[in-house]
Design an enzyme around this catalytic site. Structure first.
Site, PDB file in Angstrom:
ATOM      1  N   GLU A 116      57.934  27.523  40.216  1.00  0.00           N
ATOM      2  CA  GLU A 116      58.086  28.923  39.797  1.00  0.00           C
ATOM      3  C   GLU A 116      57.111  29.780  40.589  1.00  0.00           C
ATOM      4  OE1 GLU A 116      57.101  28.973  35.627  1.00  0.00           O
ATOM      5  OE2 GLU A 116      58.460  27.324  35.163  1.00  0.00           O
ATOM      6  N   CYS A 414      14.635  48.114  36.681  1.00  0.00           N
ATOM      7  CA  CYS A 414      13.503  48.471  35.810  1.00  0.00           C
ATOM      8  C   CYS A 414      12.167  48.481  36.530  1.00  0.00           C
ATOM      9  CB  CYS A 414      13.433  47.517  34.629  1.00  0.00           C
ATOM     10  SG  CYS A 414      12.800  45.894  35.060  1.00  0.00           S
ATOM     11  N   CYS A 429      14.560  39.165  38.043  1.00  0.00           N
ATOM     12  CA  CYS A 429      13.655  40.209  37.575  1.00  0.00           C
ATOM     13  C   CYS A 429      12.886  39.628  36.402  1.00  0.00           C
ATOM     14  CB  CYS A 429      14.490  41.411  37.116  1.00  0.00           C
ATOM     15  SG  CYS A 429      13.643  42.438  35.923  1.00  0.00           S
TER      16      CYS A 429
HETATM   17  S1  IVH Z   1      52.086  28.487  33.246  1.00  0.00           S
HETATM   18  C1  IVH Z   1      49.883  25.768  30.669  1.00  0.00           C
HETATM   19  N1  IVH Z   1      53.681  29.750  34.906  1.00  0.00           N
HETATM   20  O1  IVH Z   1      48.729  32.023  35.944  1.00  0.00           O
HETATM   21  C2  IVH Z   1      50.436  26.623  31.705  1.00  0.00           C
HETATM   22  N2  IVH Z   1      51.507  30.621  34.546  1.00  0.00           N
HETATM   23  O2  IVH Z   1      46.264  30.563  36.482  1.00  0.00           O
HETATM   24  C3  IVH Z   1      49.823  27.971  31.798  1.00  0.00           C
HETATM   25  N3  IVH Z   1      51.014  32.670  35.776  1.00  0.00           N
HETATM   26  O3  IVH Z   1      47.303  32.415  32.747  1.00  0.00           O
HETATM   27  C4  IVH Z   1      50.541  28.974  32.543  1.00  0.00           C
HETATM   28  N4  IVH Z   1      52.966  32.862  36.752  1.00  0.00           N
HETATM   29  O4  IVH Z   1      48.832  34.282  33.634  1.00  0.00           O
HETATM   30  C5  IVH Z   1      52.463  29.710  34.325  1.00  0.00           C
HETATM   31  N5  IVH Z   1      55.172  30.777  36.326  1.00  0.00           N
HETATM   32  C6  IVH Z   1      53.985  30.749  35.751  1.00  0.00           C
HETATM   33  C7  IVH Z   1      53.004  31.734  36.000  1.00  0.00           C
HETATM   34  C8  IVH Z   1      51.765  31.629  35.381  1.00  0.00           C
HETATM   35  C9  IVH Z   1      51.761  33.408  36.597  1.00  0.00           C
HETATM   36  C10 IVH Z   1      49.608  32.979  35.417  1.00  0.00           C
HETATM   37  C11 IVH Z   1      49.334  32.999  33.927  1.00  0.00           C
HETATM   38  C12 IVH Z   1      48.238  32.004  33.710  1.00  0.00           C
HETATM   39  C13 IVH Z   1      47.638  31.909  35.074  1.00  0.00           C
HETATM   40  C14 IVH Z   1      46.934  30.584  35.267  1.00  0.00           C
END
Ligand code: IVH
Length: 673
Positions: A116, A414, A429
């Protein structure tokens, strides 16, 4: 009556039609009627609902325009944590991922994956009860997010009601909210024309739009959402694989990215990645890589999770983007812990989808290693959401007047001294109690349970009080007045009085707790205890030389240097004087008397889990009998008391031939006194 029936039927028909057009437009990306016709139907429904308010339903398309502004977002606890993903940056890392999978599954068979696009937006969770959208939340820290239901309802591609068959009783759908490039550019152009602030990139624009307390503003922002996973599910199923689930999502009217692909084996994943990288610039939205997921849910379950990421998925990131620019100057930022970070101020440069004018130089050692100077042409790297960094300088382009970068002697916030201990990467600091940059962290620590234990003075309140300038140093806690606390947002008289009482109560403490509460670097509870028992009174500790400090058990060169510097910093001295002035008190310890105590001179190390005794209790009792309790094993240790699951300390003790005792021995010993 007949009229009412027909109004109800008419409203239901309009709603169904609009939902259908909405689905075709946002989810299938195939609009079947012109926008003006859609708007006309929506207005018709709006009129019907205005005339017959009892006909309004929460899933009506008229409910997407935003509602009353909120005061603040409430919190939502995720029943199933929202995880993140492990990263891979090249083919070797991706192959290593596949090998790990095969090793764990003890099978050499090719694995089926779903590839994906990794959308560059924000992870959001949607909760549907009997098909109706009842709650939407941000990911937050993965365990707790913010309730952004009103904002999410304004996004056209998020169905307010799931359509079709097999809709579970309760299902939490997860996906990414993002802003397509075209919408982003229009939004920024409009903002620029009105002389308003523009967003650096579509991701920030999406984040800013979701964080709006006024959902009417969110409704004007061109946001979209693609779904890719689930959290909670009750009374239903999404099939047995990632692929089936995504197909089911589409049937329910949820949008799924159209570039998803099911493939066999990791080699094909790599080809998908290369293909998408080529297509990247022609997509209508930003992506920062590919997410590769094991397709079969049973295999996913077998593989499980490690820390906060699933073992069955990985983010294959696009290579970081690099650009050249000039380094104009370097500022030093002071963090919550007093660490100074050099920040490069750059000639603005467009890298990886955003204009960058600041980048981190990490620390002085890195500056030296990379030989970066002010005036240099430097390479800037930006990878996804990682903070941009200066990678190196181009020596051939160095101007004659390039200037070396020096660590400031005084804190830029500071003006206290800056120290850079030998062998440590970070410079700090030392105006710990005084430096505004360090205030919040220090005040929170001071009020925490193991320190002065001020009930009710938690992180949120401390942050607010520091921002309102009610607290500048820890000494200001004792000058707070009930009236000013009561006047704060969400406080009220009762909680203000309670807080003032808790502050009053905290004044009676112990020397050890007070030393710990000061938050001196590397001085934890056990070291504070040892210092209190060794020196007996604060004045003596304040005046102790490095050599004298080193005589305390558990105090080595670094801790001694930290203590010595801390008590010599005039700002810190002022704060301590003020604390004592305001009535903080404790009983000094008669150090000489300690020699007469039954366990005087003995050093204990407690390790593992004690069953009948709590570790804190055992420690307090031992100390009261004149013993010292140390956190680490050395030749000086008298006894190690090892509870269940004792680990490295026990091993070290055995190596050094230190007598090892168990909990029942300790109980017996303590019962004698
Ligand atoms: S799966 C357990 N699928 O990537 C699986 N995440 O780096 C968790 N994200 O927090 C996420 N496209 O915001 C998944 N096709 C996709 C995604 C995706 C973007 C983002 C999502 C996640 C982050 C992790």
């Amino acid at each position: 009556m007949a009229d009412k029936m027909s109004a109800m039927q008419q409203a239901a028909k309009l709603r169904q039609e609009l939902q259908h057009y909405n689905y075709q437009y946002y989810v299938l990306d195939e609009p079947t009627i012109p926008d003006v016709e859609y708007d006309r139907l929506l207005r018709e429904l709006q009129n019907l609902e205005d005339q017959n308010p009892e006909l309004k339903t929460i899933d009506s398309p008229t409910q997407r325009v935003g509602g009353q502004p909120l005061q603040a977002f409430t919190q939502v606890k995720h029943k199933v944590p929202m995880l993140s993903l492990g990263n891979s940056f090249d083919q070797a890392e991706l192959n290593a991922f596949a090998k790990r999978l095969k090793d764990r599954l003890k099978s050499s068979a090719e694995i089926e994956f779903v590839c994906e696009p990794k959308l560059d937006g924000l992870a959001v969770s949607l909760l549907y009860n009997k098909g109706l959208l009842i709650q939407a939340a941000t990911r937050g820290d993965g365990r707790t997010g913010e309730n952004i239901t009103e904002n999410i309802r304004t996004i056209g591609s998020v169905p307010l009601k799931l359509q079709g068959k097999n809709i579970p009783e309760l299902i939490e759908i997860r996906g990414e909210v993002f802003m397509p490039l075209k919408g982003f550019s229009v939004l920024n152009k409009k903002a620029a024309a009105k002389d308003e602030k523009t967003f650096a990139n579509p991701r920030n624009a999406a984040a800013g739009s979701l964080r709006q307390l006024n959902s009417k503003v969110t409704a004007t922002r061109p946001l979209e959402m693609c779904c890719y996973g689930i959290g909670v599910i009750e009374g239903g199923s999404v099939g047995t694989s990632q692929w089936d689930m995504l197909q089911q999502f589409k049937q329910w009217g949820l949008r799924v990215n159209d570039q998803i692909k099911s493939v066999d084996g990791i080699e094909e994943c790599w080809h998908y990645y290369l293909g998408l990288e080529k297509k990247r610039n022609s997509l209508a939205y930003d992506i920062d890589g590919v997410v590769i997921k094991v397709n079969d849910f049973d295999l996913q379950k077998t593989l499980g999770f490690v820390s906060r990421a699933p073992r069955w998925a990985i983010a294959q990131k696009f290579a970081a983007q690099e650009e050249l620019t000039t380094l104009n100057s370097v500022d030093f930022q002071v963090g919550r812990t007093g660490a100074l970070t050099p920040v490069a101020r750059l000639g603005p440069v467009f890298v990886g989808g955003a204009t960058i004018s600041n980048a981190t130089l990490h620390n002085m050692d890195e500056i030296k290693r990379k030989d970066v100077r002010i005036g240099d042409t430097v390479i800037i790297r930006r990878a996804g959401d990682v903070i941009p960094e200066v990678v190196s300088s181009i020596k051939a382009k160095r101007p004659n007047n390039a200037k070396e970068i020096f660590l400031p002697k005084k804190c830029p916030v500071c003006n206290s001294d800056v120290i850079h201990p030998e062998g440590e990467a970070t410079a700090r600091c030392i105006g710990e109690l005084y430096c505004p940059a360090q205030r919040k962290g220090i005040i929170q620590h001071f009020a925490s349970r193991k320190a002065l234990d001020i009930d009710g003075l938690g992180e949120r309140l401390v942050d607010l009080m520091v921002d309102n300038e009610m607290l500048k140093t820890i000494a200001d806690i004792f000058r707070l007045k009930a009236e000013e606390v009561a006047a704060m947002e969400r406080m009220g008289e009762n909680s203000a009085n309670k807080l003032i009482m808790a502050i009053e109560k905290s004044k009676a403490t112990t020397l050890a707790k007070f030393i710990y509460a000061l938050g001196i670097r590397e001085v934890g509870e056990s070291t504070a205890n040892n210092l209190a028992n060794h020196f007996g009174c604060l004045k003596v500790i304040e005046q102790a030389s490095i050599e004298q400090l080193l005589e305390t058990s558990d105090v080595g060169d670094i801790v001694a240097a930290n203590l010595y510097a801390f008590f010599r910093e005039p700002h810190n001295q002022d704060v301590i004087a003020s604390l004592i002035d305001s009535g903080i008190n404790w009983q000094d310890i008669d150090v000489d008397a300690a020699d007469e105590k039954p366990l005087a001179g003995q050093i204990f190390v407690l390790t593992g889990i004690l069953i009948d005794l709590k570790r804190d209790e055992a420690k307090a009792k031992l100390i009261s009998l004149g013993a010292k309790v140390s956190g680490s094993v050395s030749k000086k240790t008298t006894y190690i008391v090892a509870g269940e699951s004792a680990g490295s300390k026990l091993i070290k003790g055995q190596e050094l031939n230190i007598p090892v005792k168990d909990e029942s021995w300790l109980l017996q010993l303590l019962s004698r006194y």
